[in-house]
Scaffold this motif. Structure first.
Motif, PDB file in Angstrom:
ATOM      1  N   ILE A  87       0.843  -1.205   0.000  1.00  0.00           N
ATOM      2  CA  ILE A  87       0.000   0.000   0.000  1.00  0.00           C
ATOM      3  C   ILE A  87       0.875   1.251   0.000  1.00  0.00           C
ATOM      4  O   ILE A  87       0.641   2.190  -0.756  1.00  0.00           O
ATOM      5  CB  ILE A  87      -0.962   0.001   1.215  1.00  0.00           C
ATOM      6  CG1 ILE A  87      -1.918  -1.190   1.122  1.00  0.00           C
ATOM      7  CG2 ILE A  87      -1.750   1.309   1.298  1.00  0.00           C
ATOM      8  CD1 ILE A  87      -2.660  -1.519   2.402  1.00  0.00           C
ATOM      9  N   LYS A  88       1.923   1.233   0.857  1.00  0.00           N
ATOM     10  CA  LYS A  88       2.846   2.387   0.904  1.00  0.00           C
ATOM     11  C   LYS A  88       3.514   2.611  -0.451  1.00  0.00           C
ATOM     12  O   LYS A  88       3.781   3.746  -0.837  1.00  0.00           O
ATOM     13  CB  LYS A  88       3.925   2.151   1.971  1.00  0.00           C
ATOM     14  CG  LYS A  88       3.410   2.272   3.406  1.00  0.00           C
ATOM     15  CD  LYS A  88       4.459   1.803   4.394  1.00  0.00           C
ATOM     16  CE  LYS A  88       3.821   1.509   5.745  1.00  0.00           C
ATOM     17  NZ  LYS A  88       4.648   0.638   6.578  1.00  0.00           N
ATOM     18  N   GLU A  89       3.777   1.511  -1.172  1.00  0.00           N
ATOM     19  CA  GLU A  89       4.437   1.624  -2.484  1.00  0.00           C
ATOM     20  C   GLU A  89       3.439   1.786  -3.631  1.00  0.00           C
ATOM     21  O   GLU A  89       3.796   1.711  -4.795  1.00  0.00           O
ATOM     22  CB  GLU A  89       5.319   0.397  -2.721  1.00  0.00           C
ATOM     23  CG  GLU A  89       6.513   0.339  -1.766  1.00  0.00           C
ATOM     24  CD  GLU A  89       7.381  -0.888  -1.981  1.00  0.00           C
ATOM     25  OE1 GLU A  89       7.020  -1.749  -2.817  1.00  0.00           O
ATOM     26  OE2 GLU A  89       8.420  -0.985  -1.302  1.00  0.00           O
ATOM     27  N   LYS A  90       2.154   1.949  -3.248  1.00  0.00           N
ATOM     28  CA  LYS A  90       1.067   2.160  -4.229  1.00  0.00           C
ATOM     29  C   LYS A  90       0.910   0.978  -5.192  1.00  0.00           C
ATOM     30  O   LYS A  90       0.567   1.148  -6.369  1.00  0.00           O
ATOM     31  CB  LYS A  90       1.292   3.464  -5.009  1.00  0.00           C
ATOM     32  CG  LYS A  90       1.298   4.712  -4.125  1.00  0.00           C
ATOM     33  CD  LYS A  90       1.585   5.970  -4.931  1.00  0.00           C
ATOM     34  CE  LYS A  90       1.454   7.230  -4.106  1.00  0.00           C
ATOM     35  NZ  LYS A  90       2.296   7.301  -2.912  1.00  0.00           N
ATOM     36  N   LYS A  91       1.177  -0.236  -4.691  1.00  0.00           N
ATOM     37  CA  LYS A  91       1.002  -1.434  -5.509  1.00  0.00           C
ATOM     38  C   LYS A  91      -0.429  -1.946  -5.317  1.00  0.00           C
ATOM     39  O   LYS A  91      -0.866  -2.155  -4.191  1.00  0.00           O
ATOM     40  CB  LYS A  91       1.996  -2.531  -5.105  1.00  0.00           C
ATOM     41  CG  LYS A  91       3.403  -2.260  -5.575  1.00  0.00           C
ATOM     42  CD  LYS A  91       4.337  -3.370  -5.139  1.00  0.00           C
ATOM     43  CE  LYS A  91       5.783  -3.059  -5.512  1.00  0.00           C
ATOM     44  NZ  LYS A  91       6.722  -3.999  -4.878  1.00  0.00           N
ATOM     45  N   MET A  92      -1.107  -2.152  -6.429  1.00  0.00           N
ATOM     46  CA  MET A  92      -2.488  -2.646  -6.383  1.00  0.00           C
ATOM     47  C   MET A  92      -2.457  -4.170  -6.438  1.00  0.00           C
ATOM     48  O   MET A  92      -2.168  -4.758  -7.475  1.00  0.00           O
ATOM     49  CB  MET A  92      -3.280  -2.086  -7.562  1.00  0.00           C
ATOM     50  CG  MET A  92      -3.283  -0.573  -7.642  1.00  0.00           C
ATOM     51  SD  MET A  92      -4.365   0.176  -6.405  1.00  0.00           S
ATOM     52  CE  MET A  92      -5.936   0.029  -7.225  1.00  0.00           C
ATOM     53  N   THR A  93      -2.727  -4.809  -5.314  1.00  0.00           N
ATOM     54  CA  THR A  93      -2.703  -6.270  -5.259  1.00  0.00           C
ATOM     55  C   THR A  93      -4.135  -6.808  -5.221  1.00  0.00           C
ATOM     56  O   THR A  93      -5.098  -6.058  -5.060  1.00  0.00           O
ATOM     57  CB  THR A  93      -1.915  -6.759  -4.036  1.00  0.00           C
ATOM     58  OG1 THR A  93      -2.541  -6.238  -2.854  1.00  0.00           O
ATOM     59  CG2 THR A  93      -0.458  -6.285  -4.095  1.00  0.00           C
ATOM     60  N   LEU A  94      -4.258  -8.130  -5.363  1.00  0.00           N
ATOM     61  CA  LEU A  94      -5.587  -8.748  -5.541  1.00  0.00           C
ATOM     62  C   LEU A  94      -6.583  -8.436  -4.416  1.00  0.00           C
ATOM     63  O   LEU A  94      -7.734  -8.090  -4.705  1.00  0.00           O
ATOM     64  CB  LEU A  94      -5.433 -10.265  -5.725  1.00  0.00           C
ATOM     65  CG  LEU A  94      -6.705 -11.021  -6.121  1.00  0.00           C
ATOM     66  CD1 LEU A  94      -7.313 -10.465  -7.405  1.00  0.00           C
ATOM     67  CD2 LEU A  94      -6.414 -12.510  -6.273  1.00  0.00           C
ATOM     68  N   PRO A  95      -6.192  -8.527  -3.127  1.00  0.00           N
ATOM     69  CA  PRO A  95      -7.181  -8.219  -2.075  1.00  0.00           C
ATOM     70  C   PRO A  95      -7.739  -6.792  -2.205  1.00  0.00           C
ATOM     71  O   PRO A  95      -8.946  -6.575  -2.043  1.00  0.00           O
ATOM     72  CB  PRO A  95      -6.374  -8.370  -0.778  1.00  0.00           C
ATOM     73  CG  PRO A  95      -5.243  -9.284  -1.132  1.00  0.00           C
ATOM     74  CD  PRO A  95      -4.903  -8.949  -2.544  1.00  0.00           C
ATOM     75  N   ASN A 125      -2.249   9.865  -1.935  1.00  0.00           N
ATOM     76  CA  ASN A 125      -1.721  11.041  -1.230  1.00  0.00           C
ATOM     77  C   ASN A 125      -1.306  10.843   0.223  1.00  0.00           C
ATOM     78  O   ASN A 125      -0.593  11.676   0.786  1.00  0.00           O
ATOM     79  CB  ASN A 125      -2.759  12.181  -1.277  1.00  0.00           C
ATOM     80  CG  ASN A 125      -3.144  12.530  -2.708  1.00  0.00           C
ATOM     81  OD1 ASN A 125      -2.270  12.730  -3.543  1.00  0.00           O
ATOM     82  ND2 ASN A 125      -4.437  12.582  -2.988  1.00  0.00           N
ATOM     83  N   GLU A 126      -1.790   9.744   0.868  1.00  0.00           N
ATOM     84  CA  GLU A 126      -1.531   9.623   2.304  1.00  0.00           C
ATOM     85  C   GLU A 126      -0.967   8.266   2.720  1.00  0.00           C
ATOM     86  O   GLU A 126      -1.016   7.893   3.884  1.00  0.00           O
ATOM     87  CB  GLU A 126      -2.822   9.892   3.092  1.00  0.00           C
ATOM     88  CG  GLU A 126      -3.412  11.279   2.844  1.00  0.00           C
ATOM     89  CD  GLU A 126      -4.665  11.512   3.690  1.00  0.00           C
ATOM     90  OE1 GLU A 126      -4.533  12.178   4.740  1.00  0.00           O
ATOM     91  OE2 GLU A 126      -5.736  11.020   3.310  1.00  0.00           O
ATOM     92  N   SER A 127      -0.412   7.527   1.749  1.00  0.00           N
ATOM     93  CA  SER A 127       0.077   6.179   2.056  1.00  0.00           C
ATOM     94  C   SER A 127       1.351   6.188   2.904  1.00  0.00           C
ATOM     95  O   SER A 127       1.830   5.133   3.317  1.00  0.00           O
ATOM     96  CB  SER A 127       0.307   5.375   0.772  1.00  0.00           C
ATOM     97  OG  SER A 127       1.231   6.037  -0.054  1.00  0.00           O
ATOM     98  N   HIS A 128       1.897   7.378   3.177  1.00  0.00           N
ATOM     99  CA  HIS A 128       3.069   7.480   4.057  1.00  0.00           C
ATOM    100  C   HIS A 128       2.652   7.553   5.523  1.00  0.00           C
ATOM    101  O   HIS A 128       3.500   7.478   6.413  1.00  0.00           O
ATOM    102  CB  HIS A 128       3.896   8.719   3.694  1.00  0.00           C
ATOM    103  CG  HIS A 128       3.120  10.007   3.789  1.00  0.00           C
ATOM    104  ND1 HIS A 128       2.152  10.348   2.858  1.00  0.00           N
ATOM    105  CD2 HIS A 128       3.145  11.007   4.706  1.00  0.00           C
ATOM    106  CE1 HIS A 128       1.625  11.524   3.199  1.00  0.00           C
ATOM    107  NE2 HIS A 128       2.208  11.940   4.318  1.00  0.00           N
ATOM    108  N   LYS A 129       1.340   7.680   5.780  1.00  0.00           N
ATOM    109  CA  LYS A 129       0.851   7.788   7.162  1.00  0.00           C
ATOM    110  C   LYS A 129       0.391   6.419   7.658  1.00  0.00           C
ATOM    111  O   LYS A 129      -0.548   5.846   7.087  1.00  0.00           O
ATOM    112  CB  LYS A 129      -0.321   8.774   7.235  1.00  0.00           C
ATOM    113  CG  LYS A 129       0.028  10.199   6.796  1.00  0.00           C
ATOM    114  CD  LYS A 129      -1.217  11.068   6.823  1.00  0.00           C
ATOM    115  CE  LYS A 129      -0.917  12.482   6.326  1.00  0.00           C
ATOM    116  NZ  LYS A 129      -2.162  13.280   6.204  1.00  0.00           N
ATOM    117  N   PRO A 130       1.013   5.867   8.720  1.00  0.00           N
ATOM    118  CA  PRO A 130       0.653   4.534   9.221  1.00  0.00           C
ATOM    119  C   PRO A 130      -0.835   4.375   9.552  1.00  0.00           C
ATOM    120  O   PRO A 130      -1.427   3.338   9.241  1.00  0.00           O
ATOM    121  CB  PRO A 130       1.506   4.385  10.485  1.00  0.00           C
ATOM    122  CG  PRO A 130       2.669   5.291  10.257  1.00  0.00           C
ATOM    123  CD  PRO A 130       2.135   6.455   9.477  1.00  0.00           C
TER     124      PRO A 130
END
Length: 324
Positions: A231-239, A261-266
């Motif tokens: 998610i942080k790397e913006k990879k779209m996986t099957l789930p 825009n906010e994938s750097h926030k845990p």
């Protein structure tokens, strides 16, 4: 897990031991710095799953030969080259818990080491006229590159659907395992239809293997701390793809906005993980993974029963039951 790698390896244990020695010889160089780096790479090898797929597939289709050793070495050399280059591209300092080549010797040396490994793999095949095996391995390396670039292109736009996702993982992961199984079959002189069948088997295993990797991103069976690295790397996986496909327009827009825009926030990553879990994304991915395993085993069952075939069946189970 009931079976260990050592148990699964049993029918080819002697060959794997011999392979280790031969592989070291294939990597040798007269340049002291290069030899030092080659020794470092060999020492930090992982579970050796790829050579196991080569040797067990060869054993299913015939008698393991010198060609099998060369085929296994070619895959390891060319794949290791891509990993060394990947670490430079990703600016990654670690690989399997060890320092990466670029972390210890800097990018310029790492790129040259990758080139060296690539040339060793090519020369090993040309010197012994292993042209069929070279074609199988080179095709896999081409697909690996295409899969990576397709994923990068799609990550920018966040518009991956299931069909595109399957194509990315077929190229990025499944093509390599497929080439291991096809190389094993080809190295013992199997007919082309048998080589194709082993390739199909490996491809299905590879698809299941990557979906298992995608599931790790959400934590193991609802326990443990979810990682969310994809998610942080913006990879779209099957789930995630499944969850977005079954969300309302508003919810879908909200989640995509977080990823963009906010994938750097845990806390925001945890929000996406919770959304995927609630949407049934993990259950769906698990079902797809199990379907690929079933299809892989159906292909394998077309071959005569043998210790090698049984070990391959166990190796398939291992790839989807592993905890890392």
């Amino acid at each position: 897990m009931t079976l260990s790698i050592k148990d699964i390896q049993a029918p080819v244990a002697d060959e794997m031991k011999a392979f280790e020695h031969k592989f070291r010889q294939f990597m040798k160089s007269d340049v002291m710095l290069l030899d030092q780096i080659m020794n470092y790479i060999v020492r930090r090898k992982g579970k050796q799953l790829r050579p196991m797929f080569v040797f067990l597939s060869a054993g299913v289709c015939g008698n393991i030969s010198e060609s099998t050793y060369r085929g296994g070495a070619m895959i390891e050399l060319l794949h290791t080259a891509t990993l060394v280059h990947d670490d430079v591209v990703d600016d990654s300092n670690y690989r399997r818990g060890f320092f990466s080549v670029n972390a210890l010797w800097k990018n310029k040396i790492a790129v040259l080491v990758g080139d060296y490994l690539l040339s060793r793999g090519l020369l090993l095949s040309v010197d012994h006229e292993e042209f069929k095996i070279l074609k199988i391995v080179s095709t896999a390396v081409r697909e690996l590159s295409e899969g990576e670039l397709l994923q990068i292109e799609k990550a920018r736009r966040l518009d991956i659907n299931e069909a595109v996702y399957y194509e990315i993982i077929r190229q990025k992961t499944a093509s390599l395992i497929a080439s291991c199984c096809a190389v094993g079959a080809s190295s013992v002189g199997a007919a082309q239809d048998v080589v194709d069948k082993m390739h199909a088997f490996g491809e299905k295993v590879g698809m299941a293997f990557q979906i298992k990797d995608d599931l790790f991103d959400y934590g193991e069976d609802e326990i443990g701390k979810p990682l969310g690295i994809d998610i942080k790397e913006k990879k779209m996986t099957l789930p995630l793809i499944y969850a977005l496909n079954h969300a309302s327009w508003l919810e879908k827009r909200r989640i995509i906005n977080i990823i963009r825009n906010e994938s750097h926030k845990p806390n925001k990553v945890n929000e996406v993980i919770a959304f995927v879990k609630e949407s049934g994304g993990l259950r769906y991915a698990q079902e797809v993974m199990e379907r690929y395993v079933k299809e892989a085993l159906a292909v394998l069952n077309e071959f005569a029963d043998s210790p090698h075939r049984r070990s391959l069946e166990q190796l398939v189970q291992y790839t989807i039951e592993r905890s890392k």
